[in-house]
Motif scaffolding. Structure first.
Motif, PDB file in Angstrom:
ATOM      1  N   SER A 152      46.745 -25.129  21.133  1.00  0.00           N
ATOM      2  CA  SER A 152      45.707 -24.108  21.370  1.00  0.00           C
ATOM      3  C   SER A 152      44.471 -24.422  20.532  1.00  0.00           C
ATOM      4  CB  SER A 152      46.237 -22.717  21.010  1.00  0.00           C
ATOM      5  OG  SER A 152      47.250 -22.321  21.902  1.00  0.00           O
ATOM      6  N   LYS A 153      43.316 -24.235  21.111  1.00  0.00           N
ATOM      7  CA  LYS A 153      42.061 -24.497  20.422  1.00  0.00           C
ATOM      8  C   LYS A 153      41.506 -23.215  19.807  1.00  0.00           C
ATOM      9  CE  LYS A 153      40.641 -28.438  23.265  1.00  0.00           C
ATOM     10  NZ  LYS A 153      41.940 -28.582  23.935  1.00  0.00           N
ATOM     11  N   ASN A 154      40.702 -23.391  18.775  1.00  0.00           N
ATOM     12  CA  ASN A 154      40.060 -22.238  18.150  1.00  0.00           C
ATOM     13  C   ASN A 154      39.126 -21.562  19.153  1.00  0.00           C
ATOM     14  OD1 ASN A 154      39.590 -20.698  15.650  1.00  0.00           O
ATOM     15  ND2 ASN A 154      37.497 -21.439  15.843  1.00  0.00           N
ATOM     16  N   GLY A 155      39.225 -20.250  19.271  1.00  0.00           N
ATOM     17  CA  GLY A 155      38.387 -19.522  20.220  1.00  0.00           C
ATOM     18  C   GLY A 155      39.035 -19.301  21.577  1.00  0.00           C
ATOM     19  N   THR A 156      40.215 -19.899  21.785  1.00  0.00           N
ATOM     20  CA  THR A 156      40.937 -19.662  23.038  1.00  0.00           C
ATOM     21  C   THR A 156      41.297 -18.181  23.173  1.00  0.00           C
ATOM     22  OG1 THR A 156      41.890 -21.892  23.040  1.00  0.00           O
ATOM     23  CG2 THR A 156      43.023 -20.233  24.356  1.00  0.00           C
ATOM     24  N   THR A 157      41.147 -17.644  24.375  1.00  0.00           N
ATOM     25  CA  THR A 157      41.448 -16.231  24.608  1.00  0.00           C
ATOM     26  C   THR A 157      42.729 -16.086  25.427  1.00  0.00           C
ATOM     27  OG1 THR A 157      39.112 -15.593  24.530  1.00  0.00           O
ATOM     28  CG2 THR A 157      40.614 -14.059  25.592  1.00  0.00           C
ATOM     29  N   LEU A 158      43.639 -15.288  24.923  1.00  0.00           N
ATOM     30  CA  LEU A 158      44.896 -15.004  25.611  1.00  0.00           C
ATOM     31  C   LEU A 158      44.835 -13.619  26.241  1.00  0.00           C
ATOM     32  CD1 LEU A 158      47.365 -16.174  22.809  1.00  0.00           C
ATOM     33  CD2 LEU A 158      46.441 -17.545  24.688  1.00  0.00           C
ATOM     34  N   ARG A 159      45.397 -13.475  27.426  1.00  0.00           N
ATOM     35  CA  ARG A 159      45.446 -12.168  28.087  1.00  0.00           C
ATOM     36  C   ARG A 159      46.854 -11.597  28.003  1.00  0.00           C
ATOM     37  NH1 ARG A 159      44.569 -10.943  34.479  1.00  0.00           N
ATOM     38  NH2 ARG A 159      46.508 -12.171  34.535  1.00  0.00           N
ATOM     39  N   LEU A 160      46.962 -10.418  27.409  1.00  0.00           N
ATOM     40  CA  LEU A 160      48.233  -9.698  27.350  1.00  0.00           C
ATOM     41  C   LEU A 160      48.186  -8.598  28.407  1.00  0.00           C
ATOM     42  CD1 LEU A 160      48.028 -11.196  24.613  1.00  0.00           C
ATOM     43  CD2 LEU A 160      49.322  -9.319  23.611  1.00  0.00           C
ATOM     44  N   LYS A 161      48.899  -8.799  29.488  1.00  0.00           N
ATOM     45  CA  LYS A 161      48.819  -7.896  30.628  1.00  0.00           C
ATOM     46  C   LYS A 161      49.338  -6.495  30.284  1.00  0.00           C
ATOM     47  CE  LYS A 161      49.331 -11.520  34.126  1.00  0.00           C
ATOM     48  NZ  LYS A 161      50.137 -11.977  35.284  1.00  0.00           N
ATOM     49  N   GLN A 162      48.675  -5.519  30.868  1.00  0.00           N
ATOM     50  CA  GLN A 162      49.101  -4.114  30.796  1.00  0.00           C
ATOM     51  C   GLN A 162      49.140  -3.560  29.373  1.00  0.00           C
ATOM     52  OE1 GLN A 162      49.616  -2.668  33.926  1.00  0.00           O
ATOM     53  NE2 GLN A 162      48.955  -4.664  34.619  1.00  0.00           N
ATOM     54  N   LEU A 163      48.379  -4.140  28.470  1.00  0.00           N
ATOM     55  CA  LEU A 163      48.333  -3.614  27.101  1.00  0.00           C
ATOM     56  C   LEU A 163      46.957  -3.050  26.756  1.00  0.00           C
ATOM     57  CD1 LEU A 163      50.463  -6.175  25.039  1.00  0.00           C
ATOM     58  CD2 LEU A 163      51.095  -3.884  25.798  1.00  0.00           C
ATOM     59  N   GLY A 164      46.194  -2.720  27.788  1.00  0.00           N
ATOM     60  CA  GLY A 164      44.897  -2.094  27.576  1.00  0.00           C
ATOM     61  C   GLY A 164      44.993  -0.583  27.708  1.00  0.00           C
ATOM     62  N   ILE A 165      43.915   0.036  28.172  1.00  0.00           N
ATOM     63  CA  ILE A 165      43.843   1.489  28.309  1.00  0.00           C
ATOM     64  C   ILE A 165      44.414   1.920  29.654  1.00  0.00           C
ATOM     65  CG2 ILE A 165      42.309   3.489  28.318  1.00  0.00           C
ATOM     66  CD1 ILE A 165      42.586   2.050  25.624  1.00  0.00           C
ATOM     67  N   SER A 166      45.163   3.013  29.652  1.00  0.00           N
ATOM     68  CA  SER A 166      45.734   3.561  30.879  1.00  0.00           C
ATOM     69  C   SER A 166      44.934   4.791  31.316  1.00  0.00           C
ATOM     70  CB  SER A 166      47.201   3.950  30.645  1.00  0.00           C
ATOM     71  OG  SER A 166      47.741   4.553  31.806  1.00  0.00           O
TER      72      SER A 166
END
Length: 205
Positions: A152-166
């Motif tokens: 993984s490179k510095n600044g890489t963005t990971l998406r964690l599904k369904q962990l935002g606002i409901s």
């Protein structure tokens, strides 16, 4: 049209909006327009919310100013999830209508929000970034195990599904930006291993 202007003029004067100090008559359509606009302007109060109160939604107890509603009145105002800074809410209490101007504080420490999606960053040791592995991220509901892909490179963005606002059956995501951290001091053995790694990398060229 004549009757309309006459009736409006009577209402205008009866509401003490008519300027009698200069002994002048009705000012025409411009005054008529301004009068109608002023009559439709509702009183406004400001409501300060924390980042998470606005993001997750809440109920806030608001004291209504005496200038709007006499009697030291207070009321609960429902804040929907994902409420933005500058949102104007229309409220009616005891027949009196007024507006609530929502102001959201920037006090989330390491979070920003766009609609239902949340954005943050996470520190990852450089060895985990190179080799891959798992780290723990403190989600507001519980600690979440995050898988870091190999190389993984510095600044890489990971998406964690369904962990935002409901909100209303919709669920946002949590986006984590990788911040690779370096050790403050290396042991002799670590230096030897890194030197060996560097030599192997050089042979690839």
């Amino acid at each position: 049209m004549d009757d309309f202007i006459k009736n409006t003029f009577k209402t205008y004067r009866s509401n003490n909006n008519y300027d009698t100090s200069q002994n002048r008559g009705f000012g025409g359509f411009e005054d008529l327009f301004n009068f109608a606009k002023n009559q439709n302007t509702a009183p406004t109060i400001n409501l300060n919310l924390t980042f998470w109160e606005a993001a997750l939604g809440c109920k806030k107890l608001v004291y209504i100013p005496e200038s709007i509603l006499p009697g030291n009145i207070k009321t609960n105002i429902k804040i929907e999830p994902a409420t933005d800074d500058g949102t104007i809410l229309s409220v009616k209490v005891k027949g009196v209508e007024f507006e609530v101007n929502v102001r959201v504080k920037n006090d989330s420490n390491n979070f920003t929000r766009e609609k239902l999606n949340l954005y943050s960053s996470v520190d990852v040791p450089f060895t985990t970034a190179l080799l891959g592995g798992k780290i723990t991220f403190p989600h507001w509901t519980k600690d979440v195990e995050v898988t870091i892909p190999e190389a993984s490179k510095n600044g890489t963005t990971l998406r964690l599904k369904q962990l935002g606002i409901s909100k209303a059956g919709e669920q946002g995501h949590l986006f984590l930006k990788i911040n690779i951290t370096m050790p403050e001091k290396l042991t002799k053995r670590q230096k030897e291993l890194l030197q060996e790694f560097n030599e192997i990398e050089s042979t690839k060229k």
